[in-house]
Design an enzyme around this catalytic site. Sequence first.
Site, PDB file in Angstrom:
ATOM      1  N   LYS A  59       3.307  -0.629 -10.013  1.00 56.74           N
ATOM      2  CA  LYS A  59       4.723  -0.343 -10.318  1.00 56.74           C
ATOM      3  C   LYS A  59       5.596  -1.497  -9.863  1.00 56.74           C
ATOM      4  O   LYS A  59       5.173  -2.384  -9.089  1.00 56.74           O
ATOM      5  CB  LYS A  59       5.163   0.955  -9.629  1.00 56.74           C
ATOM      6  CG  LYS A  59       5.000   0.971  -8.108  1.00 56.74           C
ATOM      7  CD  LYS A  59       6.113   0.259  -7.328  1.00 56.74           C
ATOM      8  CE  LYS A  59       5.886   0.252  -5.824  1.00 56.74           C
ATOM      9  NZ  LYS A  59       6.905  -0.577  -5.089  1.00 56.74           N
TER      10      LYS A  59
ATOM     11  N   ASP B  91       4.984   6.318  -1.594  1.00 56.36           N
ATOM     12  CA  ASP B  91       5.056   5.862  -2.987  1.00 56.36           C
ATOM     13  C   ASP B  91       4.116   6.624  -3.918  1.00 56.36           C
ATOM     14  O   ASP B  91       4.267   6.555  -5.141  1.00 56.36           O
ATOM     15  CB  ASP B  91       4.715   4.367  -3.081  1.00 56.36           C
ATOM     16  CG  ASP B  91       5.807   3.478  -2.515  1.00 56.36           C
ATOM     17  OD1 ASP B  91       6.887   4.007  -2.170  1.00 56.36           O
ATOM     18  OD2 ASP B  91       5.588   2.256  -2.403  1.00 56.36           O
TER      19      ASP B  91
END
Length: 415
Positions: free
Chosen positions: A122, A249
């Site tokens: 990401k 995350d």
Amino acid sequence: MASAIRAGGSVAVFSSEKSILRAPVTRRMGGARLNSSPDKFSFMRHGFQKVPMSRNSGESSFGASRRCSRLSVFCSSSESATNDDKVEVVYDPQGRYNELLSDLRSSGAMPQTNITLFSPSKINVFLRITGKRPDGYHDLASLFHVISLGDIIKFSISPSKTKDSLTTNVIGVPLDEKNLIIKALNLFREKTGSNTYFWIHLDKRVPTGAGLGGGSGNAATALWAANQLTGGLATEKDLQEWSGEIGSDIPFFFSTGAAYCTSRGEVVKNIPSPVPLSTPMVLMKPQEECGTADVYQALRLEDCSTSDPEKLLESIMQDGITQSACINDLEKPAFNVLPSLKQFKERIAAASRGRYQAVFMSGSGSTIVGVGDSQPPEFLYDEEQYSSVFISEAYFLTRRENEWYEQPHSEGLQT
């Protein structure tokens, strides 16, 4: 397996490898029920003529009938006065096997024993630090987006009932409980009561210490794989909630690929991708790394931006990615920890000459992202001091609900 049915005179004979069945045949119609043979046939042959047979049709052109879940074949002897009429059943055993295997797996009666998944990374399009929490962590507000750079992970059910076995193609990656994959599998067993262990091979392509969430993506992928290989013991929401216990995350990867994340990052709000998925970008990571803990330790809240993160999100949703919207409050402390990273970013921005819509650091570093073009500045190829820089093309990625992220057809440039 079935070989032939012969209709002649007063009997019809069905022959197989193990038995021969006979049934009387009248002048008008005779029959032999094939109770032990497969029910998927590609065609039937009458004499020397192939007669197609449909599984959805009740009868063939010469009186073949499928009854209930078995196949009954009736042989007409009125078309010929001789005793040489033949009806041969021709079928596709491999096709039938594949169909049955697929039906069993989809029904859950025969769960998968192995699976290979794409484990994406990401970027943080913007990252605002909004405060410090009593538990020592920081509150943040960030636009996370999955990108096409990722690892490939193979999972197989292990006969072991005591431990998982992890291998990888990269030296230095921990293979024990320090690895987020093993942590995720332990968490899955703890939450579900499963006693299934796994063989895992990690084909690592995302660099470590990059601020790209490669390890977090691995953990989310491991949770997804474990759930698939154990018959779906948990929901996606369960997996997302549990994953926050081992990494802030990780819950993001259970979004649809684009999300506005708050709190420690574990509060995830799905949003439509604010930019075209085909938007090109280039990832540039120097060999030097800056540890996440060191970056947060160097963070000073008074040095952070005062921009409203929701206004930043609104701006990107309306106008796309711009330099002014791509704020990362971790850049300044990261540059203090690793001064060469600041010089690296500034030189990329200067050399791009407007080629990129924005140049910014992802996460806590040390990857610098250039959005708007897939090619890096030429100096990264021309100068020896940058020969060890990791470079990769990338683009934005999303997933469908109840499906994991698909491996991109093209991995792009990696050096």
